[in-house]
Design a protein around this motif. Structure first.
Motif, mmCIF file in Angstrom:
data_model
loop_
_atom_site.group_PDB
_atom_site.id
_atom_site.type_symbol
_atom_site.label_atom_id
_atom_site.label_comp_id
_atom_site.label_asym_id
_atom_site.label_seq_id
_atom_site.Cartn_x
_atom_site.Cartn_y
_atom_site.Cartn_z
ATOM 1 N N ARG A 130 0.795 -1.232 0.000
ATOM 2 C CA ARG A 130 0.000 0.000 0.000
ATOM 3 C C ARG A 130 0.823 1.276 0.000
ATOM 4 O O ARG A 130 1.967 1.313 0.465
ATOM 5 C CB ARG A 130 -0.922 0.020 1.231
ATOM 6 C CG ARG A 130 -2.045 -0.983 1.172
ATOM 7 C CD ARG A 130 -2.946 -0.872 2.391
ATOM 8 N NE ARG A 130 -4.074 -1.812 2.326
ATOM 9 C CZ ARG A 130 -5.004 -1.923 3.263
ATOM 10 N NH1 ARG A 130 -4.947 -1.151 4.336
ATOM 11 N NH2 ARG A 130 -5.988 -2.799 3.118
ATOM 12 N N GLY A 131 0.183 2.337 -0.501
ATOM 13 C CA GLY A 131 0.720 3.675 -0.414
ATOM 14 C C GLY A 131 -0.274 4.580 0.281
ATOM 15 O O GLY A 131 -1.474 4.550 -0.014
ATOM 16 N N TYR A 132 0.212 5.352 1.262
ATOM 17 C CA TYR A 132 -0.618 6.296 2.007
ATOM 18 C C TYR A 132 -0.019 7.701 1.894
ATOM 19 O O TYR A 132 1.198 7.860 1.748
ATOM 20 C CB TYR A 132 -0.667 5.945 3.492
ATOM 21 C CG TYR A 132 -1.317 4.636 3.856
ATOM 22 C CD1 TYR A 132 -2.665 4.579 4.219
ATOM 23 C CD2 TYR A 132 -0.583 3.456 3.897
ATOM 24 C CE1 TYR A 132 -3.259 3.381 4.597
ATOM 25 C CE2 TYR A 132 -1.169 2.251 4.274
ATOM 26 C CZ TYR A 132 -2.510 2.226 4.614
ATOM 27 O OH TYR A 132 -3.087 1.042 4.986
ATOM 28 N N LEU A 133 -0.876 8.693 2.003
ATOM 29 C CA LEU A 133 -0.453 10.085 2.116
ATOM 30 C C LEU A 133 -1.037 10.646 3.403
ATOM 31 O O LEU A 133 -2.245 10.574 3.632
ATOM 32 C CB LEU A 133 -0.950 10.904 0.921
ATOM 33 C CG LEU A 133 -0.746 12.425 1.005
ATOM 34 C CD1 LEU A 133 0.730 12.775 1.114
ATOM 35 C CD2 LEU A 133 -1.382 13.118 -0.201
ATOM 36 N N ARG A 184 -4.493 14.323 7.847
ATOM 37 C CA ARG A 184 -5.271 13.097 8.000
ATOM 38 C C ARG A 184 -4.699 12.038 7.068
ATOM 39 O O ARG A 184 -3.978 12.352 6.115
ATOM 40 C CB ARG A 184 -6.757 13.332 7.703
ATOM 41 C CG ARG A 184 -7.064 13.723 6.274
ATOM 42 C CD ARG A 184 -8.536 14.018 6.087
ATOM 43 N NE ARG A 184 -8.864 14.328 4.700
ATOM 44 C CZ ARG A 184 -9.152 13.428 3.777
ATOM 45 N NH1 ARG A 184 -9.157 12.137 4.096
ATOM 46 N NH2 ARG A 184 -9.446 13.787 2.536
ATOM 47 N N LEU A 185 -5.030 10.780 7.319
ATOM 48 C CA LEU A 185 -4.482 9.676 6.546
ATOM 49 C C LEU A 185 -5.367 9.370 5.347
ATOM 50 O O LEU A 185 -6.577 9.219 5.480
ATOM 51 C CB LEU A 185 -4.356 8.428 7.424
ATOM 52 C CG LEU A 185 -3.644 7.228 6.801
ATOM 53 C CD1 LEU A 185 -2.163 7.545 6.580
ATOM 54 C CD2 LEU A 185 -3.788 5.992 7.689
ATOM 55 N N ASN A 186 -4.746 9.271 4.181
ATOM 56 C CA ASN A 186 -5.466 8.943 2.947
ATOM 57 C C ASN A 186 -4.777 7.750 2.286
ATOM 58 O O ASN A 186 -3.598 7.830 1.922
ATOM 59 C CB ASN A 186 -5.460 10.145 1.999
ATOM 60 C CG ASN A 186 -6.181 9.863 0.697
ATOM 61 O OD1 ASN A 186 -7.052 8.988 0.632
ATOM 62 N ND2 ASN A 186 -5.819 10.582 -0.347
ATOM 63 N N GLN A 187 -5.497 6.631 2.158
ATOM 64 C CA GLN A 187 -4.943 5.477 1.457
ATOM 65 C C GLN A 187 -5.054 5.726 -0.033
ATOM 66 O O GLN A 187 -6.147 5.851 -0.589
ATOM 67 C CB GLN A 187 -5.682 4.195 1.848
ATOM 68 C CG GLN A 187 -5.094 2.957 1.181
ATOM 69 C CD GLN A 187 -5.819 1.679 1.568
ATOM 70 O OE1 GLN A 187 -6.368 1.569 2.657
ATOM 71 N NE2 GLN A 187 -5.827 0.708 0.671
ATOM 72 N N ALA A 222 -14.827 -7.348 5.889
ATOM 73 C CA ALA A 222 -13.597 -7.401 5.099
ATOM 74 C C ALA A 222 -12.372 -7.435 5.997
ATOM 75 O O ALA A 222 -11.418 -8.186 5.759
ATOM 76 C CB ALA A 222 -13.529 -6.198 4.157
ATOM 77 N N GLU A 223 -12.384 -6.613 7.044
ATOM 78 C CA GLU A 223 -11.240 -6.556 7.943
ATOM 79 C C GLU A 223 -11.064 -7.848 8.726
ATOM 80 O O GLU A 223 -9.946 -8.210 9.106
ATOM 81 C CB GLU A 223 -11.390 -5.372 8.902
ATOM 82 C CG GLU A 223 -11.278 -4.022 8.205
ATOM 83 C CD GLU A 223 -11.463 -2.859 9.154
ATOM 84 O OE1 GLU A 223 -11.801 -3.107 10.335
ATOM 85 O OE2 GLU A 223 -11.259 -1.708 8.719
ATOM 86 N N ASP A 245 -4.301 -0.829 12.421
ATOM 87 C CA ASP A 245 -5.412 -0.182 11.724
ATOM 88 C C ASP A 245 -5.033 1.238 11.328
ATOM 89 O O ASP A 245 -3.954 1.748 11.668
ATOM 90 C CB ASP A 245 -6.683 -0.213 12.575
ATOM 91 C CG ASP A 245 -6.548 0.530 13.899
ATOM 92 O OD1 ASP A 245 -5.635 1.379 14.040
ATOM 93 O OD2 ASP A 245 -7.351 0.259 14.807
ATOM 94 N N SER A 246 -5.930 1.903 10.620
ATOM 95 C CA SER A 246 -5.638 3.235 10.079
ATOM 96 C C SER A 246 -5.336 4.254 11.163
ATOM 97 O O SER A 246 -4.475 5.123 10.989
ATOM 98 C CB SER A 246 -6.814 3.709 9.221
ATOM 99 O OG SER A 246 -6.984 2.889 8.095
ATOM 100 N N SER A 247 -6.033 4.176 12.282
ATOM 101 C CA SER A 247 -5.807 5.137 13.360
ATOM 102 C C SER A 247 -4.415 4.991 13.951
ATOM 103 O O SER A 247 -3.755 5.990 14.281
ATOM 104 C CB SER A 247 -6.882 4.983 14.442
ATOM 105 O OG SER A 247 -6.837 3.690 15.018
#
Length: 221
Positions: free
Chosen positions: A100-103, A107-110, A132-133, A179-181
């Motif tokens: 994956r690539g995130y910016l 805030r976090l954006n996948q 899904a998770e 996780d994302s957080s």
């Protein structure tokens, strides 16, 4: 880091002169995953250096990995790839598989979208995000560099860069356990990129990741 595995099938490459940053993950269960990931990075690096576009460079890597599999008797060896090309004032990001690539920019954006069966079910509405998770098969890929069958459909996105943005490239050894957080919390730290990458790796290991784990953190100065 190798983590709980006996060997490391991951590769990464940083070419600051080109503004090219790569993370690749050899497909588990297939022979030659370490070769596939390294070859993928090498071919993309050479092609971009010659002026080839990012998506075309990944397609060239797919051909090279397939040919190498035939040559060395390791049919089906394959790799994921996530590739970031920073060309101010823009960035370009391309991927195949579930690396994956995130910016992170407040805030976090996948930026990537996994090429997996679970992601396809999620996109079709067959399952919910929570399902899904929790799905044990969410690591089953629908596309990979060098995989048998049709050539991969390379995912692609682009955007503008500005000072303070942070990019994260990583394998599923990280996002499968954090996780994302948790990822956003690490990237928001007022620390060096080395320290942030180290913290993410430590968190993944503490989360008992069962896979190799590769993390690349880049900040736009």
């Amino acid at each position: 880091v190798v983590g709980q595995r006996d060997s490391n099938h991951h590769s990464y490459l940083l070419n600051e002169d080109l503004g090219l940053f790569l993370v690749a993950d050899g497909v588990g269960g297939n022979p030659g995953g370490d070769i596939a990931s390294e070859l993928t990075c090498q071919v993309i690096n050479r092609r971009v250096a010659d002026g080839t576009g990012l998506r075309t460079a990944i397609q060239a890597a797919d051909t090279s990995v397939r040919d190498a599999g035939l040559q060395y008797g390791r049919l089906g060896m394959a790799s994921t790839i996530v590739a970031l090309l920073v060309r101010p004032p823009e960035f370009r990001l391309a991927w195949v598989g579930d690396s994956r690539g995130y910016l992170f920019d407040d805030r976090l954006n996948q930026l990537t979208r996994d090429h997996t069966y679970v992601q396809e079910m999620l996109d079709s509405g067959a399952i919910s995000t929570d399902e899904a998770e929790a799905n044990p098969g969410r690591g089953i890929l629908t596309q990979a560099v060098g995989a048998l069958g049709e050539p991969p459909r390379v995912g692609y996105t682009e955007g503008s860069i500005k000072p303070g943005q942070t990019f994260l490239l990583c394998t599923d050894g990280l996002w499968d356990v954090l996780d994302s957080s948790a990822i956003a919390n690490a990237l928001s730290a007022k620390a060096s990129t080395d320290a942030i990458a180290g913290a993410l790796i430590s968190d993944a290991l503490a989360g008992d990741t069962a896979d190799n784990c590769t993390v690349l953190v880049l900040r736009i100065e």
